[in-house]
Design a protein around this motif. Structure first.
Motif, PDB file in Angstrom:
ATOM      1  N   LYS A 157       0.837  -1.218   0.000  1.00 21.43           N
ATOM      2  CA  LYS A 157       0.000   0.000   0.000  1.00 21.43           C
ATOM      3  C   LYS A 157       0.863   1.256   0.000  1.00 21.43           C
ATOM      4  CE  LYS A 157      -3.889  -1.602   2.503  1.00 21.43           C
ATOM      5  NZ  LYS A 157      -4.145  -1.717   3.926  1.00 21.43           N
ATOM      6  N   ASP A 158       1.916   1.198   0.772  1.00 25.48           N
ATOM      7  CA  ASP A 158       2.823   2.344   0.875  1.00 25.48           C
ATOM      8  C   ASP A 158       3.453   2.649  -0.488  1.00 25.48           C
ATOM      9  OD1 ASP A 158       4.468   4.298   2.213  1.00 25.48           O
ATOM     10  OD2 ASP A 158       6.132   2.870   2.136  1.00 25.48           O
ATOM     11  N   VAL A 159       3.918   1.589  -1.171  1.00 32.77           N
ATOM     12  CA  VAL A 159       4.527   1.766  -2.502  1.00 32.77           C
ATOM     13  C   VAL A 159       3.495   2.311  -3.483  1.00 32.77           C
ATOM     14  CG1 VAL A 159       5.572   0.552  -4.443  1.00 32.77           C
ATOM     15  CG2 VAL A 159       6.260  -0.007  -2.111  1.00 32.77           C
ATOM     16  N   VAL A 185       2.245   2.627  -8.274  1.00 34.99           N
ATOM     17  CA  VAL A 185       2.521   1.353  -8.927  1.00 34.99           C
ATOM     18  C   VAL A 185       2.191   0.246  -7.938  1.00 34.99           C
ATOM     19  CG1 VAL A 185       4.368  -0.127  -9.784  1.00 34.99           C
ATOM     20  CG2 VAL A 185       4.372   2.310 -10.333  1.00 34.99           C
ATOM     21  N   THR A 186       1.535  -0.812  -8.394  1.00 33.26           N
ATOM     22  CA  THR A 186       1.260  -1.918  -7.480  1.00 33.26           C
ATOM     23  C   THR A 186       2.369  -2.949  -7.577  1.00 33.26           C
ATOM     24  OG1 THR A 186      -1.058  -1.543  -7.936  1.00 33.26           O
ATOM     25  CG2 THR A 186      -0.496  -3.528  -6.708  1.00 33.26           C
ATOM     26  N   PRO A 187       3.124  -3.129  -6.497  1.00 33.73           N
ATOM     27  CA  PRO A 187       4.243  -4.074  -6.540  1.00 33.73           C
ATOM     28  C   PRO A 187       3.828  -5.455  -6.043  1.00 33.73           C
ATOM     29  CG  PRO A 187       4.319  -2.831  -4.515  1.00 33.73           C
ATOM     30  CD  PRO A 187       3.017  -2.475  -5.176  1.00 33.73           C
ATOM     31  N   GLU A 188       4.736  -6.414  -6.225  1.00 32.30           N
ATOM     32  CA  GLU A 188       4.565  -7.708  -5.555  1.00 32.30           C
ATOM     33  C   GLU A 188       5.680  -7.787  -4.524  1.00 32.30           C
ATOM     34  OE1 GLU A 188       4.984 -10.811  -8.515  1.00 32.30           O
ATOM     35  OE2 GLU A 188       4.310  -9.339 -10.007  1.00 32.30           O
ATOM     36  N   ASN A 211      11.265  -1.227 -10.059  1.00 28.27           N
ATOM     37  CA  ASN A 211      11.217  -2.693 -10.237  1.00 28.27           C
ATOM     38  C   ASN A 211      10.132  -3.228  -9.308  1.00 28.27           C
ATOM     39  OD1 ASN A 211      11.590  -5.415 -10.376  1.00 28.27           O
ATOM     40  ND2 ASN A 211      13.658  -5.408  -9.489  1.00 28.27           N
ATOM     41  N   LYS A 212       9.076  -3.834  -9.929  1.00 29.61           N
ATOM     42  CA  LYS A 212       7.907  -4.195  -9.122  1.00 29.61           C
ATOM     43  C   LYS A 212       8.087  -5.486  -8.327  1.00 29.61           C
ATOM     44  CE  LYS A 212       5.033  -2.084 -12.495  1.00 29.61           C
ATOM     45  NZ  LYS A 212       4.253  -2.443 -13.661  1.00 29.61           N
ATOM     46  N   LYS A 213       9.069  -6.280  -8.702  1.00 27.26           N
ATOM     47  CA  LYS A 213       9.307  -7.515  -7.945  1.00 27.26           C
ATOM     48  C   LYS A 213      10.212  -7.178  -6.753  1.00 27.26           C
ATOM     49  CE  LYS A 213       8.800 -11.642 -10.693  1.00 27.26           C
ATOM     50  NZ  LYS A 213       7.882 -11.447 -11.687  1.00 27.26           N
TER      51      LYS A 213
END
Lengths: 407, 340
Positions: B92-94, B100-103, B247-249
């Motif tokens: 949520k913070d990211v 951007v929604t990260p994993e 980088n979302k990962k």
């Protein structure tokens, strides 16, 4: 209990009472302290980017001042030992000021460490997961806070007894005084070990740092007290004996001579061997590859300390004028030597050989000045309270005319 | 200690009116005049204090720790559920910071693995591709730019780091008269940075990687002072990363975005290497100077290199037992001919 609360209330009131010099001094300190608070608020919002610190020189003025003040805190022990171990009478009614200075210094130390933190809001992590005994910083937290508590107890107990016109019970403070003597040594030793223990920083990784630390502390702290005691003597009715000050002069002289000797030993070892490890020392004393940021500072310090040492050894310094010059010189000299001279060069060059000089920013300097002003403010208030109490003018059974001075 | 009353007159208290003139001195009694004076002083003091605190108005409420972050436990004390909650909070913070929604995962070390890096100094051409691949992979701040890898341009014939050039800027690398020495975290087996941390915010994992819990670090920078390889970096300002560069990962102990005021460092790209990939710096290397693997596996590249090459570690004398080795080929392939 209600009597104690009344004591605190009256202590609070008396700290607002004094003559015009007192008000001028306190207003001056308050203004500087507020400027410092303002600068710290900026730092809190923007981050440590507002300081001159970098990844290359990751500790600066804050830790330098912290280091110097740990030394000041030990000044007390140089009065405590003559009084309680050798039963010296000249210092008897002065020792409390040493202890009060220790309290103010330690509070300043803790403030300097706090402003150096990137995330002060996580302070309570220290209580949740404490890396003891591995981390020297955790030791330092214990010894500094312990020393603060010990001195608070000693000062608070003696002052409150005087307020109640009771003879202090020896059981309640003499053992604490003796613990505090060893504790004072420990705050230096541990703070020195903080730096000495780092194998990756050859400038610090030398056994002489801890003894030098003690010697310079035992010089600068009592020198500050010599100046303070004369101010007390001039501005209040408290009786400061000249013999007491002369004894402090002897202490300061010996400590400064030892400090200069240890400096000489260090300089010899670094430069005669000429090993590659001396890069930081070259940077400090002579400059390295054209970078000379600290050279002026350290030679100023050496000059000041040497003049002070010569003055102290001459009979001339029996006169207060020369003694005061010597004291001011050595306080400034040791401040430079222990602050700028001990902390910053260890980072230049970096462990990978890069040279990036450190220049403190105005904001950072204001924070430092603010903490100093706040510490002096605390010290002044504590002295302000102590003097009438010890002189028997402010006790539980006396009316004290709080407003009489200003009317 | 005895308190003898001193003989000198207390000028201060004697100059007063002794409370008899109606000016309101003495304990407890307050006249209108003194009330006004005290009131004015208090008001002035409050105004000055408010002015001093005014920079706090600029404080972004998002910069302050949320309640969840504030009460979050140390990494090693979190239960599985608590970790899931923390990962959710970080996502949520990211999302809020970068849109951007990260994993975000918590990737654990593998059993029977001890990672080791080996770097071939005969091959490295000093192109600094590793430096930038690392920044892209690990979500370092772009402004101010934080880099984990520092490449030194060294004159031939010395390993004295003070003779290295950190800021070489050539139209074409390599220079014929230099060799290149990239330095990053050496993941020491006896890490001084871990030893000095007062709150155990950094530690060594079972696969040899030293990690930082960015939610635990108080930012004292003692570890940065302790590191003999200058491998740690501090976030002096709030890290800025363009949204499309993120980088979302992500992993909890490695490349999730940091906030200001905490330390970070190379972690051998654990979000990749613990899942069978190679570190980003290795993959991008155009000359194959970088080798990475499990030293407990007898067939791995690194084990073979340690066995058969002329290997050394930097600053062996500081006794930190690095897991990062440098080696030379038997001959200099590019020094004689001058081509890369």
């Amino acid at each position: 209990m209600s009597e104690y609360l009344r004591f605190l209330w009256r202590c609070g009131r008396i700290s607002f009472v004094g003559d015009w010099r007192y008000y001028l001094w306190m207003t001056f300190l308050t203004v500087i302290a507020l400027l410092g608070l303002n600068a710290y608020c900026k730092q809190f919002v923007e981050g440590l980017i507002v300081t001159g610190m970098t990844d290359q020189v990751s500790w600066g003025l804050y830790i330098a001042n912290f280091t110097f003040l740990v030394g000041m805190a030990a000044a007390a022990v140089m009065l405590v030992i003559p009084v309680y171990v050798y039963r010296n009478h000249d210092l008897h009614n002065l020792v409390i000021f040493g202890e009060l200075l220790a309290v103010a210094s330690i509070i300043m130390c803790l403030m300097f460490v706090t402003v150096d933190l990137g995330r002060p809001d996580r302070f309570m992590h220290l209580f949740l997961r404490f890396n003891f005994p591995m981390s020297m910083l955790s030791w330092d937290g214990i010894v500094l806070n312990g020393y603060l508590l010990l001195n608070l107890h000693i000062c608070g107990y003696l002052i409150y007894c005087a307020y109640r016109r009771r003879q202090p019970g020896k059981m309640f403070y003499i053992p604490v005084v003796f613990i505090a003597i060893f504790w004072a040594i420990s705050i230096h030793t541990v703070t020195a070990f903080l730096y000495v223990g780092l194998g990756g920083r050859p400038f610090w990784n030398a056994a002489i740092i801890a003894p030098r630390f003690l010697a310079s502390a035992f010089a600068a702290g009592p020198a500050f007290l010599i100046l303070t005691l004369q101010i007390i003597n001039k501005t209040t009715s408290y009786d400061v004996s000249k013999k007491g000050i002369m004894l402090l002069r002897s202490i300061v002289t010996v400590a400064l001579i030892i400090n200069q000797f240890l400096l000489l030993s260090e300089v010899f070892t670094e430069f005669y061997t000429g090993s590659a490890h001396a890069a930081s020392a070259y940077y400090l004393f002579f400059g390295l590859h054209g970078y000379t940021g600290l050279v002026g500072w350290i030679w100023t310090a050496i000059t000041l300390n040497t003049i002070a040492m010569i003055l102290l050894m001459l009979p001339a310094s029996r006169s207060m004028k020369f003694l005061n010059v010597a004291c001011v010189f050595m306080i400034v000299g040791i401040w430079i030597e222990k602050g700028m001279g001990l902390i910053v060069p260890a980072f230049i060059p970096t462990p990978l050989g890069e040279i990036l000089e450190y220049v403190p920013t105005i904001n950072e300097t204001l924070v430092c000045l603010g903490i100093w002003a706040f510490g002096l403010l605390l010290f002044t208030i504590m002295v302000r309270i102590t003097i009438p109490v010890l002189a028997g003018r402010l006790t539980y059974d006396t009316e004290y005319h709080f407003e009489s001075v200003v009317e | 200690m005895t308190m003898d009353p001193h003989n000198k007159e207390d000028q201060a208290s004697d100059q007063g009116c002794q409370g008899s003139c109606g000016c309101g001195s003495g304990d407890g009694k307050v006249s209108r005049r003194s009330f006004l004076r005290v009131g004015a002083a208090a008001l002035g003091g409050m105004a000055a204090l408010t002015a001093a605190l005014s920079p706090l108005r600029e404080l972004d409420p998002d910069d302050l720790p949320s309640v969840e972050e504030f009460i979050q436990k140390h990494y090693k004390e979190m239960s599985g559920e608590q970790m899931q909650a923390a990962l959710g909070r970080i996502e949520k913070d990211v999302q809020k910071r970068f849109g951007v929604t990260p994993e975000v995962a918590d990737i654990k070390p593998l059993d029977g693995v001890e990672f080791v890096y080996a770097l071939n100094l005969s091959r490295c051409i000093g192109c600094r591709k590793c430096v930038h691949a690392c920044v892209a992979e690990n979500n370092q701040s772009r402004s101010p730019e934080v880099q984990y890898i520092r490449v030194l341009e060294m004159p031939r014939g010395t390993t004295d780091l003070e003779q290295g050039d950190h800021h070489y800027d050539r139209p074409k690398v390599p220079s014929d008269h230099h060799y290149y020495m990239p330095v990053q975290c050496h993941q020491c087996a006896s890490p001084p940075c871990v030893k000095v941390c007062p709150i155990e915010a950094t530690w060594q994992e079972s696969d040899g990687i030293t990690v930082v819990d960015y939610d635990w670090c108080i930012g004292c920078r003692y570890c940065e002072a302790a590191c003999p390889y200058w491998a740690r970096r501090f976030n002096f300002a709030e890290p800025q990363i363009p949204k499309d560069k993120l980088n979302k990962k992500m992993s909890y102990l490695s490349n999730r975005p940091r906030h200001k005021g905490v330390i970070e460092k190379c972690h051998y790209c654990l979000q990749r290497t613990r899942q069978g990939q190679m570190p980003a710096c290795l993959e991008v290397c155009p000359v194959g100077a970088r080798k990475f693997g499990n030293v407990l596996d007898a067939d791995s590249d690194v084990t073979q290199i340690l066995k058969h090459k002329r290997v050394f570690v930097l600053k062996e004398d500081v006794g930190t037992l690095p897991r990062f080795f440098y080696y030379f080929d038997e001959r200099y392939p590019r020094s004689q001919g001058g081509e890369a």
